[in-house]
Design a protein around this motif. Structure first.
Motif, short mmCIF file in Angstrom:
data_model
loop_
_atom_site.label_atom_id
_atom_site.label_comp_id
_atom_site.label_asym_id
_atom_site.label_seq_id
_atom_site.Cartn_x
_atom_site.Cartn_y
_atom_site.Cartn_z
N LYS A 20 0.82 -1.21 0.00
CA LYS A 20 0.00 0.00 0.00
C LYS A 20 0.86 1.26 0.00
O LYS A 20 0.35 2.34 -0.30
CB LYS A 20 -1.02 -0.01 1.14
N PRO A 63 2.30 3.04 -4.23
CA PRO A 63 1.88 4.24 -4.96
C PRO A 63 2.29 5.54 -4.27
O PRO A 63 2.49 6.56 -4.95
CB PRO A 63 0.35 4.11 -5.05
N ILE A 64 2.43 5.51 -2.95
CA ILE A 64 2.91 6.70 -2.23
C ILE A 64 4.34 7.03 -2.66
O ILE A 64 4.65 8.17 -3.01
CB ILE A 64 2.86 6.47 -0.70
N ASP A 112 -2.98 1.44 -7.75
CA ASP A 112 -4.24 1.99 -7.22
C ASP A 112 -5.45 1.54 -8.01
O ASP A 112 -6.57 1.60 -7.52
CB ASP A 112 -4.18 3.53 -7.23
N ILE A 120 -3.40 -3.19 -5.30
CA ILE A 120 -3.73 -3.15 -3.86
C ILE A 120 -5.04 -3.89 -3.61
O ILE A 120 -5.17 -4.65 -2.65
CB ILE A 120 -3.79 -1.69 -3.38
N GLU A 121 -6.01 -3.67 -4.49
CA GLU A 121 -7.28 -4.38 -4.37
C GLU A 121 -7.07 -5.89 -4.50
O GLU A 121 -7.66 -6.69 -3.76
CB GLU A 121 -8.26 -3.87 -5.43
N LEU A 178 -5.82 -7.15 -1.27
CA LEU A 178 -6.89 -7.24 -0.28
C LEU A 178 -7.70 -8.53 -0.47
O LEU A 178 -8.10 -9.18 0.50
CB LEU A 178 -7.81 -6.02 -0.40
#
Lengths: 238, 238
Positions: free
Chosen positions: A53, A56-57, A83, A92-93, A96
């Motif tokens: 996560k 992307p940051i 993202d 990321i999805e 999850l």
């Protein structure tokens, strides 16, 4: 000091991967040999999610530090990939969903409930590295993707074989990454070869890649300690 | 202090625009009345370019500070719009073409040769604001776009009427922005209304928008001083 020729520079970078990439870390060996129990797999998934996560940051920070529009125009693709964009739910999805298949709720992952301090420190150090170093060193640090496809392929096979209690459909992240990693590392390597022109810049790129290998390993050190050492001898601080 | 209701909060934000947006700045009046000469128009184009080229930088910083993936997935569109994406050359490229039509080379703009110190300070302050404040204040600062479409439309008409020596085809940036600004400010306003929940957060959002209006005006102050005051009385420091 003369700058390295392209071939020699590329070899110096690949040498870092052969020596320091996390593929041979004992924790990965345990995982790929099917020797982790469900709780340990969940712990890895939850801790690796903190890395996922933050990707992307760190890529947005790299964009913000790069004054070259033609570089940003391609680099932004990494943010879209993680993202999600349009119909693509994004990496990321997908992670999850892997977490859910492994028995972790979205809230478990959103709240960092299972995050180990050593993993947090390593990932935060990566974000801080990219936030504070020249953009091309951020690019160099991404070149661990040069070494990722075989690890991803091995991991996918190991999960399908040893951890069949995880729905194979939830392994989509592992299936999607090898081709993206190959595309991204090709772009990253071309940038590093083009923009690290003198020997000092080249050596800083090698050091950035080494730093990145170290922080990937540090995440696994924390997991290994928690799952193996700590489990065997008990935590002396508790 | 009770939080403002949505309508009252929105009105507070719009009030900032009515009082402090740069549409009524004397420099814009001179420009829209056709009273700038070619050199002055070029100076505005060159200085405003410094703002334009920093927009994707500040948007990448905002992305990096925003932990909400669903927000980032929409906000990244602004980076694509300015840097370009696929076949779209993007807003910065359109501005470079405006510069060429006004008689400025790409190198003039790339090297900041005509950049006034006051403009540099104002734009750098904006980037630093977004880099250091909570992401939602960065969003609030973007709400000058609520007030942009009429200014853009007036500017386009003024250029077509008063500055016909600039190829009308090169005004594509001005034509493209009103619809994008309307879309973006709608998203930005919805975020500010949703995420600034208590009165303190709401007042910080109003302050962020005021700050942004001030820095847009500061850019025009520097241009006005250089083109009008300085041209009339001579620079006492030279």
């Amino acid at each position: 000091m003369q700058p390295w020729e392209s071939d020699e520079f590329t070899e110096q970078l690949r040498q870092v991967g052969r020596q320091h990439y996390h593929d041979k870390h004992p924790f990965h060996r345990l995982m790929n040999e099917g020797r982790l129990d469900r709780e340990q797999i969940r712990l890895w998934v939850a801790n690796r999610f903190y890395y996922q996560k933050n990707i992307p940051i760190k890529d947005a920070l790299l964009l913000a530090r790069c004054p070259l529009r033609e570089v940003r125009r391609r680099w932004v693709q990494r943010i879209l990939d993680h993202d999600g964009w349009g119909d693509d739910p994004g990496g990321i999805e997908k992670w999850l969903r892997l977490g859910e298949a492994a028995g972790l709720s979205r809230e478990d992952l959103a709240t960092d409930r299972l995050l180990l301090p050593g993993v947090r420190f390593a990932v935060d150090a990566y974000v801080q590295f990219v936030a504070s170093r020249p953009w091309i060193e951020g690019v160099a640090s991404s070149l661990t993707e040069l070494f990722a496809p075989p690890l991803m392929t091995e991991r996918l096979a190991a999960f399908e074989k040893h951890y069949p209690w995880i729905d194979p459909g939830a392994l989509a992240y592992f299936r999607s990454r090898p081709s993206l990693a190959a595309r991204d590392s090709e772009h990253g390597l071309a940038l590093v070869l083009a923009y690290c022109r003198n020997r000092e810049e080249q050596e800083r790129a090698v050091a950035a890649l080494r730093f990145k290998c170290d922080l990937l390993c540090a995440q696994l050190d924390a997991l290994y300690y928690h799952c193996v050492v700590n489990a065997e001898v008990g935590d002396p601080f508790l």
